[in-house]
Design a protein around this motif. Sequence first.
Motif, mmCIF file in Angstrom:
data_model
loop_
_atom_site.group_PDB
_atom_site.id
_atom_site.type_symbol
_atom_site.label_atom_id
_atom_site.label_comp_id
_atom_site.label_asym_id
_atom_site.label_seq_id
_atom_site.Cartn_x
_atom_site.Cartn_y
_atom_site.Cartn_z
ATOM 1 N N ILE A 90 0.830 -1.212 0.000
ATOM 2 C CA ILE A 90 0.000 0.000 0.000
ATOM 3 C C ILE A 90 0.860 1.256 0.000
ATOM 4 C CG2 ILE A 90 -1.668 1.338 1.349
ATOM 5 C CD1 ILE A 90 -2.784 -1.343 2.361
ATOM 6 N N PHE A 91 1.804 1.342 0.945
ATOM 7 C CA PHE A 91 2.574 2.573 1.096
ATOM 8 C C PHE A 91 3.842 2.594 0.249
ATOM 9 C CE2 PHE A 91 0.086 2.298 5.069
ATOM 10 C CZ PHE A 91 -0.616 3.479 4.933
ATOM 11 N N GLY A 92 3.987 1.583 -0.610
ATOM 12 C CA GLY A 92 5.097 1.591 -1.557
ATOM 13 C C GLY A 92 4.655 1.927 -2.960
ATOM 14 N N CYS A 93 3.365 2.287 -3.119
ATOM 15 C CA CYS A 93 2.856 2.610 -4.451
ATOM 16 C C CYS A 93 3.294 4.003 -4.858
ATOM 17 C CB CYS A 93 1.335 2.486 -4.487
ATOM 18 S SG CYS A 93 0.480 3.751 -3.534
ATOM 19 N N SER A 94 2.941 4.398 -6.081
ATOM 20 C CA SER A 94 3.421 5.660 -6.657
ATOM 21 C C SER A 94 2.885 6.891 -5.928
ATOM 22 C CB SER A 94 3.032 5.738 -8.130
ATOM 23 O OG SER A 94 1.633 5.607 -8.282
ATOM 24 N N ILE A 95 1.869 6.709 -5.093
ATOM 25 C CA ILE A 95 1.365 7.855 -4.323
ATOM 26 C C ILE A 95 2.363 8.255 -3.239
ATOM 27 C CG2 ILE A 95 -0.466 8.599 -2.734
ATOM 28 C CD1 ILE A 95 -2.387 6.804 -4.259
ATOM 29 N N TYR A 96 3.079 7.248 -2.686
ATOM 30 C CA TYR A 96 3.937 7.494 -1.524
ATOM 31 C C TYR A 96 5.438 7.328 -1.801
ATOM 32 C CZ TYR A 96 -0.548 6.860 0.861
ATOM 33 O OH TYR A 96 -1.848 6.964 1.257
ATOM 34 N N ASN A 97 5.821 6.779 -2.944
ATOM 35 C CA ASN A 97 7.241 6.442 -3.153
ATOM 36 C C ASN A 97 8.075 7.571 -3.747
ATOM 37 O OD1 ASN A 97 6.436 6.565 -5.779
ATOM 38 N ND2 ASN A 97 6.877 4.420 -6.282
ATOM 39 N N GLY A 98 7.541 8.777 -3.716
ATOM 40 C CA GLY A 98 8.298 9.916 -4.241
ATOM 41 C C GLY A 98 7.761 10.430 -5.558
ATOM 42 N N GLU A 99 6.950 9.641 -6.248
ATOM 43 C CA GLU A 99 6.380 10.118 -7.511
ATOM 44 C C GLU A 99 5.200 11.065 -7.271
ATOM 45 O OE1 GLU A 99 5.556 7.068 -10.388
ATOM 46 O OE2 GLU A 99 7.155 5.762 -9.613
ATOM 47 N N HIS A 100 4.604 10.956 -6.083
ATOM 48 C CA HIS A 100 3.532 11.877 -5.656
ATOM 49 C C HIS A 100 2.346 11.879 -6.612
ATOM 50 C CE1 HIS A 100 6.283 13.279 -2.630
ATOM 51 N NE2 HIS A 100 7.161 13.652 -3.552
ATOM 52 N N LYS A 101 2.017 10.720 -7.164
ATOM 53 C CA LYS A 101 0.858 10.641 -8.035
ATOM 54 C C LYS A 101 -0.428 10.650 -7.204
ATOM 55 C CE LYS A 101 3.002 8.246 -11.940
ATOM 56 N NZ LYS A 101 2.944 7.051 -12.820
ATOM 57 N N ARG A 102 -1.506 11.075 -7.820
ATOM 58 C CA ARG A 102 -2.805 11.099 -7.155
ATOM 59 C C ARG A 102 -3.845 10.449 -8.063
ATOM 60 N NH1 ARG A 102 0.215 12.283 -3.722
ATOM 61 N NH2 ARG A 102 0.107 14.013 -2.230
ATOM 62 N N SER A 103 -4.956 10.052 -7.460
ATOM 63 C CA SER A 103 -6.044 9.497 -8.250
ATOM 64 C C SER A 103 -6.528 10.513 -9.271
ATOM 65 C CB SER A 103 -7.207 9.100 -7.335
ATOM 66 O OG SER A 103 -8.371 8.865 -8.079
ATOM 67 N N GLN A 104 -6.833 10.037 -10.468
ATOM 68 C CA GLN A 104 -7.356 10.917 -11.504
ATOM 69 C C GLN A 104 -8.880 11.005 -11.455
ATOM 70 O OE1 GLN A 104 -5.227 12.774 -13.479
ATOM 71 N NE2 GLN A 104 -3.810 11.861 -11.992
ATOM 72 N N GLY A 105 -9.485 10.217 -10.564
ATOM 73 C CA GLY A 105 -10.936 10.261 -10.419
ATOM 74 C C GLY A 105 -11.340 11.274 -9.373
ATOM 75 N N SER A 106 -12.400 10.952 -8.606
ATOM 76 C CA SER A 106 -12.885 11.900 -7.603
ATOM 77 C C SER A 106 -12.063 11.866 -6.324
ATOM 78 C CB SER A 106 -14.354 11.585 -7.271
ATOM 79 O OG SER A 106 -14.454 10.337 -6.606
ATOM 80 N N SER A 107 -11.201 10.853 -6.152
ATOM 81 C CA SER A 107 -10.454 10.722 -4.897
ATOM 82 C C SER A 107 -9.390 11.809 -4.742
ATOM 83 C CB SER A 107 -9.800 9.346 -4.812
ATOM 84 O OG SER A 107 -10.771 8.346 -4.725
ATOM 85 N N LYS A 108 -8.631 12.076 -5.793
ATOM 86 C CA LYS A 108 -7.596 13.119 -5.792
ATOM 87 C C LYS A 108 -6.758 13.065 -4.506
ATOM 88 C CE LYS A 108 -10.119 16.020 -9.037
ATOM 89 N NZ LYS A 108 -9.345 15.547 -10.181
ATOM 90 N N GLU A 109 -6.731 14.155 -3.700
ATOM 91 C CA GLU A 109 -5.880 14.194 -2.497
ATOM 92 C C GLU A 109 -6.306 13.161 -1.451
ATOM 93 O OE1 GLU A 109 -3.049 15.865 -1.894
ATOM 94 O OE2 GLU A 109 -3.178 16.414 -4.009
ATOM 95 N N ALA A 110 -7.560 12.734 -1.516
ATOM 96 C CA ALA A 110 -8.019 11.721 -0.562
ATOM 97 C C ALA A 110 -7.261 10.413 -0.752
ATOM 98 C CB ALA A 110 -9.520 11.475 -0.741
ATOM 99 N N SER A 111 -6.788 10.154 -1.964
ATOM 100 C CA SER A 111 -6.048 8.913 -2.220
ATOM 101 C C SER A 111 -4.734 8.881 -1.439
ATOM 102 C CB SER A 111 -5.775 8.754 -3.716
ATOM 103 O OG SER A 111 -4.980 9.822 -4.201
#
Length: 486
Positions: A343-364
């Motif tokens: 979970i915490f090794g995905c692209s949201i947390y590993n330095g790429e700082h990606k976010r959901s492109q749907g309605s989640s955005k920063e919530a992801s």
Amino acid sequence: MKQIAEHLYARGKSGKLYCRVRVPSKLRPAYPRKPEIIRALGTSDRREGKALLITELAAIQQEFALKERELAVKASQRAQRSVRRLTALTEQQVQAMASNWVHQSLLADDLQRSHGLDDEDFESLNDQLQQQRQELGRLLAQGKVEPIVPAMRSFLHLLGAEVDLNPEHERQVAYKLLEAVVQALDVRIDRQAGRVKPSATMAPGMNITDLKKSLSIHQGATWAEVFAKWVKHVDDRPKPTVIAAQTPWRELEHLARAAGVKYPGQVTKELVNEFVEAMARRGLATVTINERLAKVKAIYKVAVGRMLLEVNPAQDVLGRGKSAREKRRKKRLPFDQSDLNTIFGCSIYNGEHKRSQGSSKEASYWIPLLMYYTGARTEEVAGLALEDLAYDALVNCWYLNLVDRPEPDDAELFDDEEDENEDVVKAEAHGRLLKNAASIRRVPVAQELLDLGLLRYVEWVKSKGAKALFPTLKKDFHGKLSGSFS
């Protein structure tokens, strides 16, 4: 949409004014999928808008009054047209129908004799009764019930019911009615001979009012009607709860129809037990089987309590017992280290700082972190308002205040229009109810969340004019804000 005064709202950069009135719950059928009336006032001037608002509110109230009268007329028409189609009659109903046929026939005979019969009329009536007794007695002796079937259907229609009986059952009912017809003729012939038999003492079965009630409510309620009664038994029953109960109810309906049972009022204990065994054969877990049986019991219980059905066939049916291995098994297992690394090794947390492109955005980014450091449920976190994050100066600690937050009166409007500014988010907090009373609590915010910038994120959301912590989240089909995270 910004509220200016009661029923007065402004929208957009130009501040155009609108009248906005919620449709009363009793008038919702007249406004399908339209919980609110929204009328443009054609001005941005607030003084002028308030004057126009008075006129518009009066027009809307007149419209509501008209809709209420229309609904009342339609309800009356439906009540007049309501005729139940019965696929079976109980033994009590058959006996009551036959007894009342005798009773009504003798009352008509009483009326005829009370007006007086001269010798010619008396002899004519005697010949008529003897001829009918001979013909119908012969049919009864031979078991030929076909000639009586139309009379049976007409009598049931007068009682407020249409029949759709299978041939064998219809034959049995018609035979009982033929017996009653012959019995009534025998009594009338005895009267011709001076052997008086008062009508009040004959065929004392179920009275006509009770018979009509029995025929109108106990057999004809459909599967959809029974389920709708259960849904409406609790105001604003959550959509996920409705969907969860709908699954076993539909499964029972399919099983019943396969067995030739068309109505829930005809389901037997044996059929419900077969429903349980069928789930077991499909390999469903014991806890799932028992939960689905409990839902079926609850639906029947409401139908019986609301006088829609007579009995609850699922009441005494047992579910499945748990084996020793199932009792030892934990309902839910915690995430292990491998799960957390994923979970915490995905692209949201590993330095790429990606976010959901749907309605989640920063919530992801924030929802998994808040769940990890607070132990809160997904929906509890997703439905947080900005004001739910508070500071307690006495203990020098930030905390989350988890409370029920019913749906706000300000529902989302103009979903089919594009926002003039995509960066502007809705100002309302999300509505959601917690799982139970024990879920209302305060949860300390870990220092790690503050170090990760939770307060900076809160200030950023405030600058957008929002009240929800995750204003971009939208509810899914089940009414959940956290559907994508579950």
